[in-house]
Design a protein around this motif. Structure first.
Motif, PDB file in Angstrom:
ATOM      1  N   TYR A 174     -12.492 -27.672 -17.860  1.00  0.00           N
ATOM      2  CA  TYR A 174     -13.924 -27.437 -17.635  1.00  0.00           C
ATOM      3  C   TYR A 174     -14.110 -26.035 -17.093  1.00  0.00           C
ATOM      4  N   GLU A 181     -19.413 -35.478 -16.672  1.00  0.00           N
ATOM      5  CA  GLU A 181     -20.676 -35.017 -16.075  1.00  0.00           C
ATOM      6  C   GLU A 181     -20.474 -34.555 -14.634  1.00  0.00           C
ATOM      7  N   VAL A 182     -19.488 -35.153 -13.937  1.00  0.00           N
ATOM      8  CA  VAL A 182     -19.275 -34.785 -12.537  1.00  0.00           C
ATOM      9  C   VAL A 182     -18.626 -33.395 -12.449  1.00  0.00           C
ATOM     10  N   GLU A 231     -18.690 -31.065 -14.660  1.00  0.00           N
ATOM     11  CA  GLU A 231     -19.667 -30.077 -15.129  1.00  0.00           C
ATOM     12  C   GLU A 231     -20.675 -29.740 -14.029  1.00  0.00           C
ATOM     13  N   ARG A 232     -21.131 -30.770 -13.323  1.00  0.00           N
ATOM     14  CA  ARG A 232     -22.119 -30.597 -12.247  1.00  0.00           C
ATOM     15  C   ARG A 232     -21.548 -29.720 -11.129  1.00  0.00           C
ATOM     16  N   TRP A 233     -20.270 -29.972 -10.744  1.00  0.00           N
ATOM     17  CA  TRP A 233     -19.653 -29.169  -9.680  1.00  0.00           C
ATOM     18  C   TRP A 233     -19.760 -27.677 -10.025  1.00  0.00           C
ATOM     19  N   LEU A 275     -21.737 -26.193 -12.444  1.00  0.00           N
ATOM     20  CA  LEU A 275     -23.135 -25.742 -12.589  1.00  0.00           C
ATOM     21  C   LEU A 275     -23.771 -25.508 -11.228  1.00  0.00           C
ATOM     22  N   ASP A 276     -23.514 -26.421 -10.297  1.00  0.00           N
ATOM     23  CA  ASP A 276     -24.136 -26.325  -8.958  1.00  0.00           C
ATOM     24  C   ASP A 276     -23.359 -25.407  -8.025  1.00  0.00           C
ATOM     25  N   ARG A 295     -20.520 -25.779  -6.472  1.00  0.00           N
ATOM     26  CA  ARG A 295     -20.151 -26.489  -5.242  1.00  0.00           C
ATOM     27  C   ARG A 295     -18.975 -25.785  -4.561  1.00  0.00           C
TER      28      ARG A 295
END
Ligand SMILES: Cc1cc2nc3c(=O)[nH]c(=O)nc-3n(C[C@H](O)[C@H](O)[C@H](O)COP(=O)(O)OP(=O)(O)OC[C@H]3O[C@@H](n4cnc5c(N)ncnc54)[C@H](O)[C@@H]3O)c2cc1C
Length: 423
Positions: free
Chosen positions: A332, A378-379, A381-383, A385-386, A388
């Motif tokens: 990712y 999705e998790v 990807e979210r890390w 994108l956000d 984290r």
């Protein structure tokens, strides 16, 4: 309005379906020289290994296309006449179009090796290659695969599954090390060797040798080794398949040049998927994406644009997955080595083929590599994108947990090892 689409791979069919959803009354023709019906190219290996039937590789029932009023045309396009808006077809009358999508995919690289056209020498791209492989494998005891990428290891596994003695020539110092960091690449070297496949690193093909009937009988390597074989698999990467455009006025570079809405330089002509090269004036390189899910993303977008909606392509967070023999791999975001400002955390299980890499900067996590483990798409990807922070990600590893059993065993070890590395 007649939309013609050259190529019934994932990009072409996704675009066709999308246009039909938006334009119920337009005529759509989906053209492919390879097969009448769309099939899943990545599934070819499973057909050969007997895990799937060819019928099962078709994501749509054969009746679907007539129900959707999408005409299927099995033909090779030989020329695109953008002035007259006409496609010239091999052994058929020309076909007029109003709007055209070029989705011709990739083609295997061939580097002019002596002997590359001998009988028994082939790549692995489509149905034709699969058919040849059945024939040649039946009389093969030893095979040599050239090229250390994803298709090479697939072909090695396919032949190995038939008890063929496989030697794998990889030019680089370690398998796929232009993409994978040293540790992950090293793990794959280990599993290739453990499977009994003869991995020769830093070894180039010099020549393929034949008998009097032009059948390959051996290869010679740059290191002076001669390896007997009845089959040679050439899998040294792929390039956008733009042969069709050689005589056309449509602008090309490595691929068909397109803007962010996937428009080519010719009026009413678009290109998408493996064959497209997306212009990125703001970046140092144009974008060529040659995987299944980006073909689907680009197919959706270009379908909308051809149907009249104005959209620009957003490649999103990079994702890829593959299987190296029994080892699953997911990646990712950006996992590149030695990028200034980026730090790498790496955990590997002491006894098993399991590993995690997390790449981060002061601004947050930018990439994740997983070997032998599967985390929630999705998790991850979210890390990224956000953005984290890495501590936050380590705290929340369980959210990516796909398989509760796995985390019960490895989560504490991963967290403590990676925290120690940060410290
Ligand atoms: C063996 C193998 C395994 C793979 N495994 C994976 C994987 O695990 N994961 C992954 O993400 N990707 C994988 N890929 C890559 C993936 O299959 C491609 O990225 C994807 O198929 C590209 O889709 P496309 O629609 O752009 O082109 P393609 O699927 O290549 O389709 C191109 C179509 O254009 C047609 N065509 C070309 N020229 C002409 C012409 N002149 N006239 C008429 N028709 C023409 C062809 O017949 C074909 O139907 C694999 C590829 C191969 C070969």
């Amino acid at each position: 309005m007649h939309v013609a689409i050259i190529g019934n791979g994932v990009t072409g069919v996704t675009a066709a379906v999308r246009i039909r959803q938006r334009r119920p009354d337009w005529r759509i023709t989906l053209i492919s020289g390879e097969s009448r019906y769309h099939y899943s190219r990545p599934a070819l290996m499973y057909v050969f290994m007997g895990h799937m039937r060819y019928e099962d590789t078709k994501p749509f029932e054969d009746s679907y296309w007539a129900e959707q009023r999408i005409d299927l045309l099995r033909a090779w396009v030989t020329e695109i006449d953008t002035e007259q808006k006409r496609l010239h077809l091999l052994d058929r009358d020309p076909l007029a179009y109003d709007r055209l999508l070029i989705a011709t995919g990739s083609k295997p690289n061939r580097f002019g090796w002596p002997g590359q056209d001998l009988e028994g020498v082939q790549g692995l791209w489509g149905l034709y290659d699969l058919k040849r492989l059945y024939d040649t494998a039946a009389r093969t005891e030893q095979a040599v695969i050239v090229g250390g990428g994803l298709i090479g290891i697939e072909l090695a596994e396919m032949l190995h599954s038939r008890n063929i003695d496989v030697t794998f020539l990889v030019r680089e110092r370690s398998y796929w090390d232009n993409i994978l960091p040293k540790e992950e690449s090293g793990m794959i070297n280990e599993i290739i060797r453990a499977a009994g496949i003869g991995l020769r690193l830093e070894t180039e093909l010099k020549e393929i040798v034949s008998d009097d009937s032009r059948r390959c009988v051996a290869v010679e390597t740059g290191n002076g080794e001669r390896i007997s074989c009845q089959l040679v698999g050439l899998t040294a990467g792929v390039s956008p398949n733009i042969d069709l455009l050689r005589e056309s006025s449509i602008e090309t570079k490595r691929g068909v040049l397109v803007d962010s809405s996937l428009r080519t330089s010719a009026a009413d002509v678009w290109a998408a998927g493996d064959c497209a090269e997306i212009l990125r004036p703001e970046a140092d390189r144009n974008l060529i994406q040659q995987v299944w899910y980006t073909g689907k993303l680009q197919g959706e977008l270009v379908g909308d644009v051809i149907a009249g909606e104005e959209r620009a392509y957003d490649p999103g967070i990079w994702f890829n997955s593959a299987k190296f023999l029994d080892l699953e791999y997911q990646t990712y975001g950006q996992v590149n080595m030695d990028v200034p400002g980026e730090k790498n955390l790496f955990w590997r299980h002491p006894d098993q083929q399991l590993a995690v890499r997390i790449v981060y900067t002061d601004d947050g996590v930018v990439g994740v590599n997983l070997m032998g483990l599967r985390w929630r798409h999705e998790v991850c990807e979210r890390w990224i994108l956000d953005k984290r922070p890495v501590h936050w990600v380590l705290e929340h590893l369980a959210e990516a947990n796909f398989d509760p059993e796995f985390f019960r065993r490895h989560e504490p070890a991963i967290q403590s090892a990676l925290r120690e590395q940060i410290a």
